[in-house]
Design a protein around this motif. Structure first.
Motif, mmCIF file in Angstrom:
data_model
loop_
_atom_site.group_PDB
_atom_site.id
_atom_site.type_symbol
_atom_site.label_atom_id
_atom_site.label_comp_id
_atom_site.label_asym_id
_atom_site.label_seq_id
_atom_site.Cartn_x
_atom_site.Cartn_y
_atom_site.Cartn_z
ATOM 1 N N HIS A 118 -4.694 -6.759 3.018
ATOM 2 C CA HIS A 118 -3.653 -5.988 2.786
ATOM 3 C C HIS A 118 -2.941 -5.546 4.039
ATOM 4 O O HIS A 118 -3.257 -4.946 4.803
ATOM 5 N N LEU A 177 0.822 -1.003 0.003
ATOM 6 C CA LEU A 177 0.151 -0.014 0.123
ATOM 7 C C LEU A 177 0.801 1.317 -0.133
ATOM 8 O O LEU A 177 0.529 2.302 -0.830
ATOM 9 N N HIS A 178 1.738 1.305 0.929
ATOM 10 C CA HIS A 178 2.622 2.494 1.001
ATOM 11 C C HIS A 178 3.499 2.947 -0.205
ATOM 12 O O HIS A 178 4.011 3.947 -0.302
ATOM 13 N N ASP A 181 -2.291 7.821 -5.113
ATOM 14 C CA ASP A 181 -3.629 7.677 -4.867
ATOM 15 C C ASP A 181 -4.438 6.904 -6.060
ATOM 16 O O ASP A 181 -5.121 6.114 -5.761
ATOM 17 N N ARG A 210 -3.717 3.183 -5.708
ATOM 18 C CA ARG A 210 -4.373 2.429 -4.642
ATOM 19 C C ARG A 210 -5.845 2.293 -4.736
ATOM 20 O O ARG A 210 -6.102 1.047 -4.575
ATOM 21 N N ASP A 243 0.248 -4.077 6.046
ATOM 22 C CA ASP A 243 1.200 -3.021 5.727
ATOM 23 C C ASP A 243 1.838 -2.357 7.003
ATOM 24 O O ASP A 243 1.183 -2.619 8.188
ATOM 25 N N LEU A 276 2.188 2.930 -3.350
ATOM 26 C CA LEU A 276 1.234 3.463 -4.365
ATOM 27 C C LEU A 276 0.723 4.718 -4.189
ATOM 28 O O LEU A 276 0.520 5.198 -3.085
#
Length: 217
Positions: free
Chosen positions: A147, A122-123, A127, A130, A149, A125
């Protein structure tokens, strides 16, 4: 690591180190026991998709745990990075199907899986990326998307900086790991930007689980 021209020796060394680092901090053994294993069994083989497998240690570990528990689980792991594919194809077989692909390509092919997971994705990506990932996840997953993270915190940053200092200059784990922590979310930040239906939970040590329950077919 994201630089296509980064040192290949350091990159491969980092992939190898992921297994030890993830065993210490990612909590996937707990996630397997509480969120994946209860969905296995019942006389059928379940399916699981790992998006962005990196060094491949997470899907390989889940495959081992399921096999030890005598449970049927077919795992597909995808990553668009050709260097990641080359790395995992040099590892001993673990019963995982590795493929160079994106989640969007699997959606276009009409693929479906019982469970969809990712680790430390996730981190990375922006906006739009995501939004695309979460949309693809809900399309691909029949039952649940998970997910997993990092959660941004000063204590975690300091602890990781000290623990991985011996790796500095020998791989990308130290510098890229600290960058990843800085890029990661706090719980309230992630809650504010995910679509309805997604649940954000905290998990020790300083983790975030973003989950979405689907309707099984």
């Amino acid at each position: 690591m994201d630089d296509p021209d980064c040192d290949s020796v350091l990159l491969e060394r980092t992939y190898r180190q992921f297994a030890a680092i993830n065993r210490l901090v990612s909590g996937w053994r707990r996630v397997y026991r509480t969120r994946i294993r209860p969905r296995l069994g019942s006389g059928r083989r379940a399916t699981l998709l790992d998006i962005g497998f990196g060094g491949g240690d997470i899907p390989r570990a889940i495959a081992r745990w399921a096999a030890r528990d005598g449970l049927g689980l077919d795992i597909t792991a995808i990553d668009p990075e050709p260097r990641a594919i080359r790395y995992v194809r040099g590892l001993p077989d673990a019963g995982v199907r590795f493929e160079r692909a994106t989640s969007a390509e699997l959606v276009a092919r009409g693929e479906r899986y019982d469970m969809v997971i990712s680790n430390h994705l996730l981190h990375h990506l922006d906006d739009d990326e995501r939004v695309d990932l979460l949309r693809d996840s809900t399309t691909l997953a029949r039952e649940v998307s998970i997910h997993n993270d990092l959660a941004r915190a000063r204590l975690g940053y300091a602890a990781f900086a000290v623990a991985t200092l011996p790796l500095r200059g020998r791989s990308f784990a130290h510098d890229d790991g600290l960058l990843s922590i800085r890029r990661s979310y706090r719980r309230d930040e992630l809650r504010a930007i995910v679509p309805p239906g997604w649940r954000v939970e905290s998990m020790f040590p300083q983790r975030l689980l973003l989950t979405h329950e689907g309707a099984a077919e």
